[in-house]
Design a protein around this motif. Structure first.
Motif, PDB file in Angstrom:
ATOM      1  N   LEU A 152       0.836  -1.215   0.000  1.00  0.00           N
ATOM      2  CA  LEU A 152       0.000   0.000   0.000  1.00  0.00           C
ATOM      3  C   LEU A 152       0.866   1.258   0.000  1.00  0.00           C
ATOM      4  O   LEU A 152       0.583   2.218  -0.728  1.00  0.00           O
ATOM      5  CB  LEU A 152      -0.905  -0.012   1.234  1.00  0.00           C
ATOM      6  CG  LEU A 152      -1.896   1.146   1.378  1.00  0.00           C
ATOM      7  CD1 LEU A 152      -2.914   1.125   0.237  1.00  0.00           C
ATOM      8  CD2 LEU A 152      -2.614   1.069   2.728  1.00  0.00           C
ATOM      9  N   CYS A 153       1.930   1.246   0.803  1.00  0.00           N
ATOM     10  CA  CYS A 153       2.825   2.413   0.872  1.00  0.00           C
ATOM     11  C   CYS A 153       3.548   2.659  -0.452  1.00  0.00           C
ATOM     12  O   CYS A 153       3.823   3.805  -0.813  1.00  0.00           O
ATOM     13  CB  CYS A 153       3.859   2.212   1.991  1.00  0.00           C
ATOM     14  SG  CYS A 153       3.154   2.262   3.641  1.00  0.00           S
TER      15      CYS A 153
ATOM     16  N   GLY B   2       6.759   6.390  -4.786  1.00  0.00           N
ATOM     17  CA  GLY B   2       6.808   5.001  -4.328  1.00  0.00           C
ATOM     18  C   GLY B   2       8.099   4.664  -3.613  1.00  0.00           C
ATOM     19  O   GLY B   2       8.144   3.718  -2.808  1.00  0.00           O
ATOM     20  N   VAL B   3       9.165   5.429  -3.886  1.00  0.00           N
ATOM     21  CA  VAL B   3      10.439   5.207  -3.194  1.00  0.00           C
ATOM     22  C   VAL B   3      10.273   5.452  -1.691  1.00  0.00           C
ATOM     23  O   VAL B   3      10.872   4.762  -0.865  1.00  0.00           O
ATOM     24  CB  VAL B   3      11.538   6.130  -3.782  1.00  0.00           C
ATOM     25  CG1 VAL B   3      12.819   6.036  -2.973  1.00  0.00           C
ATOM     26  CG2 VAL B   3      11.802   5.768  -5.234  1.00  0.00           C
ATOM     27  N   GLY B   4       9.440   6.428  -1.332  1.00  0.00           N
ATOM     28  CA  GLY B   4       9.190   6.677   0.081  1.00  0.00           C
ATOM     29  C   GLY B   4       8.526   5.495   0.780  1.00  0.00           C
ATOM     30  O   GLY B   4       8.613   5.359   2.006  1.00  0.00           O
TER      31      GLY B   4
ATOM     32  N   THR C 152      10.169   2.989   3.251  1.00  0.00           N
ATOM     33  CA  THR C 152      10.229   3.258   4.695  1.00  0.00           C
ATOM     34  C   THR C 152       9.547   2.165   5.498  1.00  0.00           C
ATOM     35  O   THR C 152      10.032   1.765   6.564  1.00  0.00           O
ATOM     36  CB  THR C 152       9.567   4.617   4.999  1.00  0.00           C
ATOM     37  OG1 THR C 152      10.239   5.633   4.257  1.00  0.00           O
ATOM     38  CG2 THR C 152       9.629   4.946   6.476  1.00  0.00           C
ATOM     39  N   TYR C 153       8.430   1.658   4.986  1.00  0.00           N
ATOM     40  CA  TYR C 153       7.662   0.657   5.751  1.00  0.00           C
ATOM     41  C   TYR C 153       8.408  -0.674   5.882  1.00  0.00           C
ATOM     42  O   TYR C 153       8.111  -1.463   6.775  1.00  0.00           O
ATOM     43  CB  TYR C 153       6.288   0.419   5.107  1.00  0.00           C
ATOM     44  CG  TYR C 153       5.313  -0.220   6.067  1.00  0.00           C
ATOM     45  CD1 TYR C 153       4.540   0.565   6.911  1.00  0.00           C
ATOM     46  CD2 TYR C 153       5.185  -1.601   6.153  1.00  0.00           C
ATOM     47  CE1 TYR C 153       3.668  -0.015   7.814  1.00  0.00           C
ATOM     48  CE2 TYR C 153       4.317  -2.190   7.046  1.00  0.00           C
ATOM     49  CZ  TYR C 153       3.557  -1.383   7.880  1.00  0.00           C
ATOM     50  OH  TYR C 153       2.697  -1.966   8.781  1.00  0.00           O
ATOM     51  N   LEU C 154       9.371  -0.927   5.025  1.00  0.00           N
ATOM     52  CA  LEU C 154      10.127  -2.174   5.089  1.00  0.00           C
ATOM     53  C   LEU C 154      11.029  -2.227   6.316  1.00  0.00           C
ATOM     54  O   LEU C 154      11.593  -3.274   6.631  1.00  0.00           O
ATOM     55  CB  LEU C 154      10.957  -2.345   3.817  1.00  0.00           C
ATOM     56  CG  LEU C 154      10.143  -2.429   2.513  1.00  0.00           C
ATOM     57  CD1 LEU C 154      11.070  -2.470   1.320  1.00  0.00           C
ATOM     58  CD2 LEU C 154       9.238  -3.652   2.519  1.00  0.00           C
ATOM     59  N   TYR C 155      11.174  -1.103   7.009  1.00  0.00           N
ATOM     60  CA  TYR C 155      11.989  -1.064   8.224  1.00  0.00           C
ATOM     61  C   TYR C 155      11.143  -1.240   9.487  1.00  0.00           C
ATOM     62  O   TYR C 155      11.654  -1.108  10.596  1.00  0.00           O
ATOM     63  CB  TYR C 155      12.758   0.260   8.292  1.00  0.00           C
ATOM     64  CG  TYR C 155      13.886   0.335   7.282  1.00  0.00           C
ATOM     65  CD1 TYR C 155      15.184  -0.018   7.627  1.00  0.00           C
ATOM     66  CD2 TYR C 155      13.651   0.734   5.975  1.00  0.00           C
ATOM     67  CE1 TYR C 155      16.216   0.033   6.700  1.00  0.00           C
ATOM     68  CE2 TYR C 155      14.670   0.784   5.036  1.00  0.00           C
ATOM     69  CZ  TYR C 155      15.948   0.435   5.399  1.00  0.00           C
ATOM     70  OH  TYR C 155      16.975   0.472   4.476  1.00  0.00           O
ATOM     71  N   VAL C 156       9.856  -1.550   9.315  1.00  0.00           N
ATOM     72  CA  VAL C 156       8.971  -1.783  10.458  1.00  0.00           C
ATOM     73  C   VAL C 156       9.140  -3.219  10.937  1.00  0.00           C
ATOM     74  O   VAL C 156       8.970  -4.161  10.153  1.00  0.00           O
ATOM     75  CB  VAL C 156       7.495  -1.520  10.084  1.00  0.00           C
ATOM     76  CG1 VAL C 156       6.576  -1.912  11.227  1.00  0.00           C
ATOM     77  CG2 VAL C 156       7.303  -0.060   9.714  1.00  0.00           C
ATOM     78  N   PHE C 157       9.483  -3.382  12.215  1.00  0.00           N
ATOM     79  CA  PHE C 157       9.599  -4.708  12.811  1.00  0.00           C
ATOM     80  C   PHE C 157       8.864  -4.705  14.149  1.00  0.00           C
ATOM     81  O   PHE C 157       8.148  -3.754  14.473  1.00  0.00           O
ATOM     82  CB  PHE C 157      11.073  -5.103  12.965  1.00  0.00           C
ATOM     83  CG  PHE C 157      11.704  -5.547  11.664  1.00  0.00           C
ATOM     84  CD1 PHE C 157      11.789  -6.886  11.345  1.00  0.00           C
ATOM     85  CD2 PHE C 157      12.179  -4.606  10.755  1.00  0.00           C
ATOM     86  CE1 PHE C 157      12.347  -7.293  10.139  1.00  0.00           C
ATOM     87  CE2 PHE C 157      12.735  -5.000   9.550  1.00  0.00           C
ATOM     88  CZ  PHE C 157      12.828  -6.345   9.247  1.00  0.00           C
TER      89      PHE C 157
END
Length: 359
Positions: free
Chosen positions: A40-41, A62-64, A67-72
């Protein structure tokens, strides 16, 4: 002829296996929820770019979403700072890449610095995530776009906007369950303690003990990075106490593993294995544990271990209104206070030193 039939049969088996594997849904390490939010991001800025008739800018937005890939599974107190800094860094690197794109040798140098700094920081602070890879990718993407340094502010704002959207989406769960990471950490602790208890007396005991120790360490780090909110203060205090009791239970299991060569009774294994299922109870009135005592004999060899289990079960069943009083009783003296007490002439430490000095 027979050989051709065998080859045909093997071909059919291979085709069936290939089709089965093609449509097989495997349980991966990334939860579906996180995968959907990451998509979605990344996809929403592209869709907005199409609707605004500016597909190129939408792709850049879409490059921004990286950021969500760093959510753990960190606490929200840590996440609010971490994800914001990631969004800001990715946006800055997009702007920097736009400015230095005309200078290839400078681009190479900066890519090396990004890789070094990102890997170093993520490694030193033990931050979970893909480290520097998406920072490098964000910088490299803009260097391959049409060279136009005057576009740097616009690209920075576009990427930062989509990065802030990812940041807001990552924090959305705070309103529903602000201590989700802390609960998960405590659940993992009790799950690992159950596995360690079951492994006592087997060849896998040392491995399970190490895993339990690692879970305790991660739980301590998670709870120490959490924030005690006013509206969830007592729930957080319960988690802190459960972590404290888990440390005591681990020490009892260590003692049992040293002095008992055989397996722990199945009733105790089942009892510890069930504890993690009740950690997420939001109050003491639902999903209570039925505290049925085992080994009623006072001289039972597992009496201390069972006392620890009963204490944990009692804490889980305790109404939240009584948690504050339990915290006051369970406060352990600080290291400074322990040193002061040890220097007292009547303490066991002082007496031991005096006895050693007497010829």
């Amino acid at each position: 002829m027979k050989k051709e039939k065998n080859n045909s049969a093997n071909y059919k088996i291979d085709m069936k296996l290939m089709i089965k594997q093609l449509f097989e849904l495997r349980k991966g390490p990334t939860p579906w929820g996180k995968a959907f939010c990451a998509g979605l991001c990344a996809g929403l800025p592209v869709l907005l770019g199409i609707l605004m008739d500016n597909f190129e800018l939408g792709l850049l937005g879409g490059v921004g979403g990286f950021t969500y890939l760093y959510v753990f599974n960190e606490t929200y107190a840590s996440r609010i700072k971490k994800i914001f800094l990631v969004a800001l860094t990715i946006s800055f690197l997009v702007g920097l890449g736009t400015i230095v794109a005309p200078y290839p040798w400078l681009v190479i140098l900066i890519i090396g610095l990004i890789g070094f700094a990102g890997t170093f920081i993520f490694g030193v602070f033990k931050v979970p995530g893909p480290a520097a890879i998406f920072f490098i990718l964000s910088f490299a993407i803009t260097t391959s776009m049409p060279i136009n340094p005057t576009q740097a502010p616009l690209r920075f704002i576009v990427v930062l906007s989509s990065g802030l959207f990812a940041w807001a989406l990552s924090m959305a769960g705070w309103f529903k369950n602000p201590h989700r990471a802390e609960i998960k950490a405590v659940e993992d602790i009790y799950l690992s303690l159950g596995a360690f208890c079951e492994a006592i007396g087997s060849k896998d005991m040392n491995n399970k003990r190490q895993l339990a120790l690692e879970a305790l360490r991660r739980g301590e780090e998670t709870l120490s990075s959490g924030v005690k909110l006013k509206r969830n203060k007592m729930q957080f205090d319960r988690l802190v106490l459960l972590n404290q009791y888990a440390n005591d239970l681990f020490l009892e299991l260590i003692e049992v593993s040293f002095y008992r060569s055989g397996k722990v009774p199945q009733e105790i294994i089942h009892r510890i294995g069930e504890l993690n299922k009740f950690i997420s109870c939001k109050n003491g009135k639902e999903d209570k544990i039925d505290i049925k005592r085992l080994f009623e004999e006072p001289a039972s060899e597992y009496s201390r271990l069972m006392d620890g289990i009963y204490a944990i079960e009692g804490l889980i069943n305790m109404p939240l209104e009584d948690i504050e009083a339990e915290v006051a009783k369970s406060v352990r003296p600080s290291r400074r206070m322990r040193l002061v007490k040890a220097m007292d002439r009547d303490s066991i430490v002082s007496l031991s030193i005096i006895m050693c000095m007497i010829p």
